[in-house]
Design an enzyme around this catalytic site. Structure first.
Site, PDB file in Angstrom:
ATOM      1  N   HIS A  64       0.941  -1.130   0.001  1.00 58.88           N
ATOM      2  CA  HIS A  64      -0.110  -0.069   0.091  1.00 58.88           C
ATOM      3  C   HIS A  64       0.787   1.223  -0.172  1.00 58.88           C
ATOM      4  CE1 HIS A  64      -2.998   3.050   1.299  1.00 58.88           C
ATOM      5  NE2 HIS A  64      -3.850   2.365   0.627  1.00 58.88           N
ATOM      6  N   GLY A  67      -6.689   3.592   1.479  1.00 57.20           N
ATOM      7  CA  GLY A  67      -7.580   3.909   0.479  1.00 57.20           C
ATOM      8  C   GLY A  67      -6.968   4.482  -0.852  1.00 57.20           C
ATOM      9  N   LEU A  79     -10.216  -4.565   3.212  1.00 56.87           N
ATOM     10  CA  LEU A  79      -9.345  -3.770   2.254  1.00 56.87           C
ATOM     11  C   LEU A  79      -8.240  -2.958   3.626  1.00 56.87           C
ATOM     12  CD1 LEU A  79      -8.455  -3.016  -0.646  1.00 56.87           C
ATOM     13  CD2 LEU A  79     -10.049  -1.127  -0.357  1.00 56.87           C
ATOM     14  N   ASP A  80      -6.980  -2.902   3.212  1.00 57.85           N
ATOM     15  CA  ASP A  80      -5.977  -2.231   3.792  1.00 57.85           C
ATOM     16  C   ASP A  80      -5.869  -2.313   5.360  1.00 57.85           C
ATOM     17  OD1 ASP A  80      -5.500  -1.283   1.158  1.00 57.85           O
ATOM     18  OD2 ASP A  80      -6.677   0.594   1.627  1.00 57.85           O
ATOM     19  N   LYS A  81      -6.540  -3.573   5.594  1.00 58.25           N
ATOM     20  CA  LYS A  81      -6.582  -3.693   6.982  1.00 58.25           C
ATOM     21  C   LYS A  81      -5.928  -5.076   7.391  1.00 58.25           C
ATOM     22  CE  LYS A  81      -9.826  -0.688   8.634  1.00 58.25           C
ATOM     23  NZ  LYS A  81      -9.983   0.290   9.564  1.00 58.25           N
TER      24      LYS A  81
END
Lengths: 283, 283, 283, 283
Positions: C191, C200, C226-228
C-alpha cells in the site's frame, strides 16, 4: 507541456546588491522567477545562488546573455542550463548489474532529466541486457598494458556521443587523471561505503571486521585522488550481528542504488555547485 | 510488581545439543523461559545465546547454579544477572552537560535498570547541578603530572561505591590502560562521530572540512586503544551546506544523547555480548 | 553449496518446558540448531518461536516428523519449511511497472528464496517486458461484470503453476473475499502509504493536502477487509513544501520498491508469523 | 558578537518582479542579504519567501519600513522579526516531565532563540523542579466547571509576561477556541503519534493493537479543531513485536522530545510560514 525554464548556479566573492542586481536583470528582461535560493558562507565571504526562471524571449539566447552578465559584470562563476535541454549521459559499467538496471529503468521511466546515450564496459556481461534495452554498448577491455589506449577509446566514445556527464555505475576501474582532464565534463562515482570510513576496496569486509552497526554508500564526483572527490549524497542502513558479509553486500546494493540515483538526479536538475572540494546542494 | 528473572549471556565453541542442554537444565530446575535468542557464527563456529527465565526457587542461588553448569559442564563463557539486581553506575563528566543531564533524567525517570551512584569530574562546573539532583559529586582534577594519583583516587571512588559500570559522558580525558584494567568493570564511552571516520578530536570540524552529508555518533566500550573499542550503537543525522560548525555541534549533541542512552540501556538490560572486539546485541 | 536446513515457525499457548522439549527433540533426532528465537507475549500468554536447524537424515521426512510432534504433542500451530525448497510465486501486476521490474530483477539476482512462476495482469502493457525476462504472462481482463470469471481464471493460473505465494505489485484491483479463501496461500500487497493514515486511494494527494512531512509505504498480507491486513513492514521518507504531487509519487515509488521487496524476502525466509491480525517478524 | 539581522517571511499572490523589487528595496536601503529562499506554488500561483539581511541603520526602524513596503506596495502577507529580539515563551505542562526538562535544558543551553518566561500547569508536580530551574510557576487547576475562569487566568499570565508563543509540552488539556483566539499568538503542540494516524488519545495503545512497525510524533500549531492544525515537523521510530506498550511509550518520549524541540526552534528562527492549514518550512 512544461515550458522551458532557465536555471543558473552561481558562486563568487560576496558583494553588496548581488541578489538585487541579478533579480532585477531577470525582471527587466521579462523573466519570472520560480525558485531562488541564496546562501552565503559568512566565514569565507562567498555567495552562492541557484535561481530558476521563465524567460519571455528565446530561452537559449537569454541564458547566454545572463551568463555574460553574471560572469562579466558581477564576476561570478556561473553555470547556466535550460530545463528542456537534457544532457547526454555515458554509463560506465563492469560486471555488477544492480546500479546498471536501476539507472536505466529510471531513465526510461522519465525520472531523470537526461538522456542515456551509451554504455561503456570493460566486460561483455551486460551487452545483451544493454541491447535489449535498446542502448548502444561499447566493449573496451582494459588491462594494465593497454590502459592509455583503452581510455583514449573511451574518451572518443564519450565525445562522439556528445556526452556531458559520465556515470560510473560500479565500474570498478580507476579513471586516470588524464582521462578526467580530457573528458572535460563531470564524472559521478558511487562508493560502496560511508566515506571517509572504509575508503578503497572491500568496504563490507572492513565494516564486518570492525563491527560497525551501520553501513553506508557515498556518491561523489570523481577526482584524480581516489575516493576523495566532492561528496554529493550519502546514506546508511542498519546492520546487526546476524548479517553475514553477503547480507551486507545485499543491503549495500539497495543503498547504492538509491544514493546513486538521487545524486545523478540532483546533478541533472542542476542543483549541485562544487566549491573547495565540497558540494552545495540546493534541494 | 515484576518478579525476578534470570538473564544469561553465553558464548563459546559450538557443539551439538547446546540449546537442548541449556533449556532442559532450566526446565528441570523449574524455570520458565520468557525470551531466548540463539545465534551461531557459522564461519567461526561460535555459539551465542541470551536467555531469560523465571526461576521457581531463589533466583540468586539458581543463577549461580546455572553459571556453574554452563561454564563447567558446557565450557561456555557466561555472564548471569538478575533483572532486579540493578548495577551501580559511576558517571564521569567534564564540563559539557548535555549527556550529563540527559542520562540523570533518564535514570530518575526509571528508564534505566541501574542506579546512579556517583558523579566524578575533573572540573567543578557540574557540581551544583549534581547536588541539586541529590547525587554525590567528586571533584578529581587531572593534570599530566598528577594523572596516576588522580586515577587512583577515581578508582577508589568507583570501588567504594561498588560500581559495576563506568559511563564516560563526554568526559574528554583518556583513561589509562592501567585504569581500565584495575577498574575491572565495563566502561562505556560516547564518541561524537561515526567511527571509524573522524576518530580523535574535533570530528565536527573534520566533517565540515570534508563536506560529508551525514554526521554520526558512536557508543563503544573503552579499551586501551583509543576509539577502537567494541562498538555498541551508532546513528547518524543529515546535515547540509547551510549548517555551520555550531549547527553540527548542536545536531551532534542530540545524536550523542540518544545513542549513548540507548547503548547504556542495552548494557544494563544485559543485551550485549562482547566477542573479538565486536558486540553481539540481542535487541 | 549450502546444505538444507529446516525452519519451523510455531505459536500457541505457553506451557512449561516448550523450548526444552523442542530443542531436545531436535537434538535427539541428530539436528544441529543454527538460529533460534523465542518470544512470549506475557499479556496473552502466547509462545512464539522460529527455529532453524540442520538435520542429519532426510530433511523432508524430518520436517514432517517435527510438524507432527509440535502440533500433536505440544499443541502448537506450526509451519515447517526447507531452506532449499523455494516456493513458486505468482506476480499480479497492472500497468505500473516500478515494483514489477524491481522484484523481477531481485528474483533474477538470487536475492529471493523463491521462484517467479508467472505474471498475471488485467492489462497488456507489461506483456512484452515479462516475455523479454523469459516469464509467462497471463492477460486476464477484469471488469465489474466479469470479475467472478476473471478471478476463477486467475485462481486456475495460480494453482496450475503450483504457486504458494501471490504478490500484488501495485495490481490496483481488490481481490474478493472468495479469491482470498480459494487461493489458500498468503497474498502480499503493497500500500502506497503509511497505514493506517491515508488508507484507500490517492494517498499522495491526501498527504499533500494534509501537509504531512513524511510519506510512507506499507507491505501487508491481503485480507477481505481492504487495507486492514497484518502489517509486515513499513518505512517513510521525508518530504517538503517544494515537493509537488509528482515528486511525492516518485519518492513513494522508491519507498514502495524497498518496503515491498523486504517484506517478500522476510516471507520467503520464513520469518513472519501471523497472529491476531498482527505479525511477529523474526529478523 | 552577532549583529542584528532582519528576517522577513512573506507570501501572497505571485506577480512579476517580486524578488527583484524586494531585493532592490533592501539593497537601496543599504542592506546586505545573507540568505534568501523563494518558492512558488505553481498550482495556486502563490509566492513564498524567507529573506534575512543585515541592515545598515537601526534594525527596528528598517524592519518596520520593510513591513510597510511589502504589505502596502506589494500586497504581501508579511511577518518581520529581528534576530536579536527573542520572543518570550509560556510553557504549559501537566504532570509528564520529559518534554518539560528537555525544553528547559535546551533554552538554558542557548539552543533556542527565545526566552522562557513562565511555566503554567494544572498540576503541582512540576512546581519544585520549575523553581529549582529559577522559573516562575503558575498553578492553575482546570476542571470542567471552572474551565472559562481557568483559561482567563492562563491568558492573563501569558499576557502579563508578554509572551509571543505558547508551547504545550504534553499539557494534556484541550485549549478552547476562545483561548486560541484571545491569546493572539501561535500555540505549538506535540502529538504523540504520526498524525493523521492515531489522532486522539492513547495512540501507543492503538499502534500496538494495529501492529504497526513504526511509531511517530507530530508537532503542529494548535487550532480549534483538535489534532488538525498545520503540521510543523514529524518523525518516526521503528518498533517490533518484542516492544510492549511501556516500550512504545519510552521510545515515543524520545521522539516527542526531539520532534518538539526541532519544531519550536524552527518557529523561533522564523522559518515557518503557515498557509492553507499547512506549513512552508524554510530549513
Amino acid at each position: 507541456m512544461k515550458s522551458t525554464t532557465i536555471i543558473a548556479l552561481l558562486h563568487g566573492p560576496d558583494q553588496p546588491g548581488l541578489v538585487s542586481r541579478m533579480s532585477s536583470w531577470i525582471f527587466q528582461h521579462g523573466g519570472n522567477i520560480h525558485h531562488a535560493d541564496q546562501h552565503k558562507d559568512l566565514q569565507a565571504n562567498i555567495f552562492f545562488q541557484r535561481v530558476e526562471w521563465s524567460p519571455t524571449g528565446d530561452a537559449k539566447e537569454e541564458a547566454a546573455r545572463f551568463r555574460a552578465f553574471a560572469s562579466e559584470e558581477l564576476g561570478m562563476n556561473v553555470h547556466v542550463a535550460l530545463s528542456t535541454n537534457w544532457p547526454k549521459v555515458a554509463l560506465f559499467v563492469s560486471r555488477l548489474n544492480h546500479c546498471f538496471h536501476d539507472l536505466i529503468l529510471r531513465f526510461k521511466a522519465g525520472e531523470m532529466n537526461g538522456e542515456l546515450a551509451c554504455i561503456v564496459s570493460n566486460h561483455k556481461e551486460l551487452q545483451a541486457a544493454s541491447e535489449s534495452y535498446g542502448l548502444s554498448y561499447y566493449h573496451v577491455p582494459v588491462t594494465k598494458a593497454n590502459k592509455p589506449e583503452a581510455e583514449a577509446e573511451q574518451l572518443k566514445i564519450v565525445k562522439d556521443h556528445g556526452c556531458e556527464l559520465v556515470v560510473m555505475a560500479r565500474y570498478m576501474q580507476v579513471l586516470s587523471d588524464n582521462f578526467l582532464t580530457e573528458v572535460d565534463c563531470p564524472v559521478i562515482n558511487i562508493h560502496h561505503s560511508f566515506l571517509p570510513a572504509f575508503a578503497g576496496g572491500k568496504p563490507y569486509h572492513q565494516a564486518h571486521e570492525r563491527g560497525v552497526k551501520l553501513i553506508g554508500a557515498t556518491a561523489h564526483y570523481a577526482t584524480a585522488e581516489l575516493d576523495k572527490g566532492p561528496i554529493i549524497h550519502q546514506d546508511v542502513i542498519r546492520i546487526n550481528h546476524r548479517n553475514s558479509i553477503p547480507d551486507l553486500t545485499r543491503k549495500g546494493k539497495d543503498l547504492e542504488k538509491t544514493v546513486f540515483a538521487h545524486a545523478i538526479r540532483l546533478h541533472l536538475d542542476n542543483r549541485i555547485l562544487v566549491y573547495n572540494n565540497k558540494t552545495v546542494v540546493f534541494d
